[in-house]
Scaffold this motif. Structure first.
Motif: not given
Length: 126
Positions: A65-78, A80-89
């Motif tokens: 379950a922890l690994i699944d959470q990490i994988e889900e988090w990684e996919s969410t992070v990747s 958000t990294d590619t989303a243009p509206e998040q470019a300026e933080i």
């Protein structure tokens, strides 16, 4: 006289035979008790093994379950990294995210130590 000595010899032989029989009965009783104790110990050890197997299965499920959470988090992070509206933080948001990552790393380290302790099985002394 010869007959009497034969009877005495037979009596001694029967006495020794009966004494040996009594010793064998005592030894048998002792061995039966020992076997019963060993059987009880085997039952207890089997219960401990079953308990450990169940616990190991639970731990395995939690880790999955922890690994699944990490994988889900990684996919969410990747994503958000590619989303243009998040470019300026803002700097404040970056600091906040850095603190979250730092606390997550500390929690992960604590979890690793806990898992290490769970898998370091010490032999039981009897």
């Amino acid at each position: 006289m010869d007959q009497e000595s034969e009877f005495e010899r037979l009596e001694r032989y029967v006495s020794r035979l009966l004494a040996q029989y009594d010793r064998l009965l005592e030894e048998n009783s002792t061995l039966l008790k020992s076997v019963e104790q060993k059987n009880e110990e085997i039952r207890e050890l089997k219960n401990q093994i079953n308990s450990a197997d169940t616990e190991r299965g639970d731990i395995s499920n939690r880790i999955k379950a922890l690994i699944d959470q990490i994988e889900e988090w990684e996919s969410t992070v990747s994503n958000t990294d590619t989303a243009p509206e998040q470019a300026e933080i803002s700097e404040e948001e970056q600091t906040e995210k850095a603190e979250i990552v730092e606390s997550s790393e500390e929690e992960a380290e604590q979890e690793r130590k806990l898992q290490q302790n769970l898998f370091n099985v010490q032999p039981r002394s009897n």
